[in-house]
Design a protein around this motif. Structure first.
Motif, PDB file in Angstrom:
ATOM      1  N   SER A  75      28.585  54.011  14.853  1.00  0.00           N
ATOM      2  CA  SER A  75      28.219  52.300  15.121  1.00  0.00           C
ATOM      3  C   SER A  75      27.928  52.010  16.158  1.00  0.00           C
ATOM      4  O   SER A  75      27.332  50.827  16.428  1.00  0.00           O
ATOM      5  CB  SER A  75      29.982  52.061  15.172  1.00  0.00           C
ATOM      6  OG  SER A  75      30.640  52.504  16.217  1.00  0.00           O
ATOM      7  N   SER A  76      27.475  52.873  17.265  1.00  0.00           N
ATOM      8  CA  SER A  76      26.682  52.626  18.608  1.00  0.00           C
ATOM      9  C   SER A  76      25.427  53.195  18.503  1.00  0.00           C
ATOM     10  O   SER A  76      24.581  53.310  19.622  1.00  0.00           O
ATOM     11  CB  SER A  76      27.561  52.928  19.716  1.00  0.00           C
ATOM     12  OG  SER A  76      27.730  54.597  19.928  1.00  0.00           O
ATOM     13  N   GLN A  79      22.471  51.838  20.176  1.00  0.00           N
ATOM     14  CA  GLN A  79      22.955  50.565  20.821  1.00  0.00           C
ATOM     15  C   GLN A  79      23.912  50.947  22.113  1.00  0.00           C
ATOM     16  O   GLN A  79      25.072  50.946  22.129  1.00  0.00           O
ATOM     17  CB  GLN A  79      23.808  49.822  19.726  1.00  0.00           C
ATOM     18  CG  GLN A  79      22.902  49.401  18.596  1.00  0.00           C
ATOM     19  CD  GLN A  79      23.662  48.392  17.922  1.00  0.00           C
ATOM     20  OE1 GLN A  79      23.986  47.279  17.925  1.00  0.00           O
ATOM     21  NE2 GLN A  79      24.072  49.293  16.580  1.00  0.00           N
ATOM     22  N   LYS A  82      27.047  48.858  23.359  1.00  0.00           N
ATOM     23  CA  LYS A  82      28.174  48.688  22.781  1.00  0.00           C
ATOM     24  C   LYS A  82      29.197  49.815  23.342  1.00  0.00           C
ATOM     25  O   LYS A  82      30.312  49.409  23.060  1.00  0.00           O
ATOM     26  CB  LYS A  82      27.860  49.089  21.312  1.00  0.00           C
ATOM     27  CG  LYS A  82      27.300  47.744  20.710  1.00  0.00           C
ATOM     28  CD  LYS A  82      27.452  48.060  19.054  1.00  0.00           C
ATOM     29  CE  LYS A  82      26.912  47.171  18.179  1.00  0.00           C
ATOM     30  NZ  LYS A  82      27.010  47.326  16.454  1.00  0.00           N
ATOM     31  N   ILE A  83      28.811  50.753  24.002  1.00  0.00           N
ATOM     32  CA  ILE A  83      29.733  51.927  24.120  1.00  0.00           C
ATOM     33  C   ILE A  83      30.807  51.458  25.026  1.00  0.00           C
ATOM     34  O   ILE A  83      30.509  51.092  26.454  1.00  0.00           O
ATOM     35  CB  ILE A  83      29.121  52.932  24.783  1.00  0.00           C
ATOM     36  CG1 ILE A  83      27.917  53.715  23.468  1.00  0.00           C
ATOM     37  CG2 ILE A  83      29.863  54.047  25.088  1.00  0.00           C
ATOM     38  CD1 ILE A  83      26.895  54.607  23.946  1.00  0.00           C
ATOM     39  N   GLU A 109      37.542  56.744  17.135  1.00  0.00           N
ATOM     40  CA  GLU A 109      37.215  55.237  17.132  1.00  0.00           C
ATOM     41  C   GLU A 109      38.122  54.391  15.714  1.00  0.00           C
ATOM     42  O   GLU A 109      38.278  53.214  15.731  1.00  0.00           O
ATOM     43  CB  GLU A 109      35.892  55.369  16.675  1.00  0.00           C
ATOM     44  CG  GLU A 109      35.227  53.520  16.714  1.00  0.00           C
ATOM     45  CD  GLU A 109      33.559  53.845  16.684  1.00  0.00           C
ATOM     46  OE1 GLU A 109      33.070  53.242  15.715  1.00  0.00           O
ATOM     47  OE2 GLU A 109      33.023  54.346  17.619  1.00  0.00           O
ATOM     48  N   TYR A 120      33.980  51.075  20.670  1.00  0.00           N
ATOM     49  CA  TYR A 120      32.928  51.945  20.437  1.00  0.00           C
ATOM     50  C   TYR A 120      32.870  53.285  21.173  1.00  0.00           C
ATOM     51  O   TYR A 120      32.745  53.319  22.231  1.00  0.00           O
ATOM     52  CB  TYR A 120      31.789  51.163  20.686  1.00  0.00           C
ATOM     53  CG  TYR A 120      31.637  49.993  19.573  1.00  0.00           C
ATOM     54  CD1 TYR A 120      30.903  50.198  18.181  1.00  0.00           C
ATOM     55  CD2 TYR A 120      31.970  48.694  20.086  1.00  0.00           C
ATOM     56  CE1 TYR A 120      30.811  49.005  17.496  1.00  0.00           C
ATOM     57  CE2 TYR A 120      31.746  47.651  19.137  1.00  0.00           C
ATOM     58  CZ  TYR A 120      31.437  47.765  17.870  1.00  0.00           C
ATOM     59  OH  TYR A 120      31.288  46.841  17.048  1.00  0.00           O
ATOM     60  N   SER A 122      31.007  56.947  22.062  1.00  0.00           N
ATOM     61  CA  SER A 122      29.848  57.830  21.931  1.00  0.00           C
ATOM     62  C   SER A 122      29.928  59.333  22.272  1.00  0.00           C
ATOM     63  O   SER A 122      30.816  59.669  23.165  1.00  0.00           O
ATOM     64  CB  SER A 122      28.685  57.098  22.566  1.00  0.00           C
ATOM     65  OG  SER A 122      27.393  57.680  22.334  1.00  0.00           O
TER      66      SER A 122
END
Length: 362
Positions: A75-76, A79, A82-83, A109, A120, A122
């Motif tokens: 999902s990240s 990006q 977002k984390i 998550e 989010y 990672s």
């Protein structure tokens, strides 16, 4: 000049020129991308692995992906802004042979999302890294990722620091860390040194059976008897634990500098199992530095010494203990240290439950 000497000098000159070209092309002297690659950080890549030789699963072909920043997370992906939670560790965090959708980070998550919480997570795990490598990740990797500002950094550490007895790193001395010289910069940037380091790490992983391989646990005998060399306990306390403490303090400082709260999770292994409060370890006696004996129960005791240091440097509420849980089973692991899909799911759910016991994390 004698002819033989002239030939030798010419050959040495060609060798030195070759080394120089290799360093200039593949080293990190002018290219940060090469520097990260030399440190084992994979970026902008997708692999498929057949894991049927490691553990039973309905879908034996798994996908392993890293985004352009070297981070893993669906999902990240690409990006970093977002984390919310960044996870740092070695191969048990990286999970090379667990599908992108089934790592313990993805399970964690999904647990948040199931409870209507948008978080989010990672994965910055690097296969083979100990806390030495995690420090390098902050210095040479995380600091180069724009907009990476996690609120929490989870450190899943312990196992890869277990085998370090001698105090042989610049990170054992924090003053030295702050004033590093030419030697340290050469180690960071040299492709030849890093190839040597990787080969040495592979040899060490094979020796201590921390590489990825399948173990048939039905053939492993466990015992309540503890085997641990008294000299090893003394040496461990004097050298390894103090150095480990220094590195942890620096990791905490780096996390806080990023504006993140550091949370530590202690690691389990299936070199031991706990049943009704009793510890059973593998009978096989292994040796550190080829002379200090220990078995599975001895391993458990030394691993908990590392965990005691984690509790000492961190606030107790920020340490989640997984090492001493009693519900780990053979199906959760495919070797002594690495988890199967079943184990990763259990771990992700455990972490969610235990994080929710920390009031401010809620």
């Amino acid at each position: 000049m004698p002819k033989k000497l002239k030939i030798i000098l010419i050959n040495i000159s060609f060798l030195l020129i070759g080394i120089l070209l290799i360093e200039l092309i593949f080293g990190g002297w002018f290219n940060n991308s090469n520097q990260l690659s030399n440190l084992g950080i994979i970026r902008d890549a997708k692999f498929q692995f057949d894991v049927s030789h490691l553990y039973d699963t309905k879908n034996p072909t798994i996908t392993y992906s890293r985004d352009k920043f070297g981070l893993r997370g669906i999902s990240s992906f690409n990006q970093p802004e977002k984390i919310n939670i960044l996870t740092v560790g070695g191969s048990t965090t990286d999970q090379r042979y667990i599908d992108d959708s089934k790592t313990w980070q993805e399970v964690l998550e999904k647990a948040y999302k199931t409870n209507n919480e948008e978080v989010y997570i990672s994965n910055a795990g690097v296969d083979g890294q100990s806390t030495y490598g995690h420090l390098k990740s902050f210095e040479l990797w995380f600091s180069k990722i724009e907009k990476l500002q996690p609120e929490i950094i989870i450190f899943y550490v312990g196992i890869n620091d277990f085998y370090r007895i001698s105090s042989d790193s610049e990170y054992d001395n924090i003053q030295q860390l702050e004033n590093r010289g030419l030697k340290s910069h050469i180690k960071d940037k040299s492709v030849i040194y890093n190839v040597y380091r990787k080969l040495k790490g592979i040899q060490k992983a094979k020796k201590h059976e921390v590489g990825h391989h399948k173990i048939d646990f039905s053939t492993i005998n466990y015992t309540k008897e503890s085997v641990i060399d008294e000299k090893l306990i003394d040496l461990y306390s004097i050298k390894n634990l103090e150095a480990f403490k220094s590195r942890l303090n620096k990791l905490i400082a780096y996390s806080e500098k990023m504006g993140a709260i550091p949370i530590f999770i202690t690691q389990p292994a299936f070199t031991y199992k706990i049943r009704n409060g009793e510890v059973f370890g593998i009978e096989e006696v292994k040796y550190l530095e080829e002379k200090y004996a220990y078995n599975g129960v001895g391993y458990y005791k030394l691993l908990n010494k590392l965990n005691e240091v984690i509790r000492e440097v961190s606030e107790p509420v920020l340490v989640i203990d997984i090492t001493n849980d009693e519900d780990w089973k053979a199906e959760d692991f495919y070797d002594y240290y690495h988890m199967s899909e079943v184990g990763a799911e259990k771990l992700g759910n455990k972490i969610y439950e235990k994080l929710h016991q920390i009031e401010f994390v809620k």
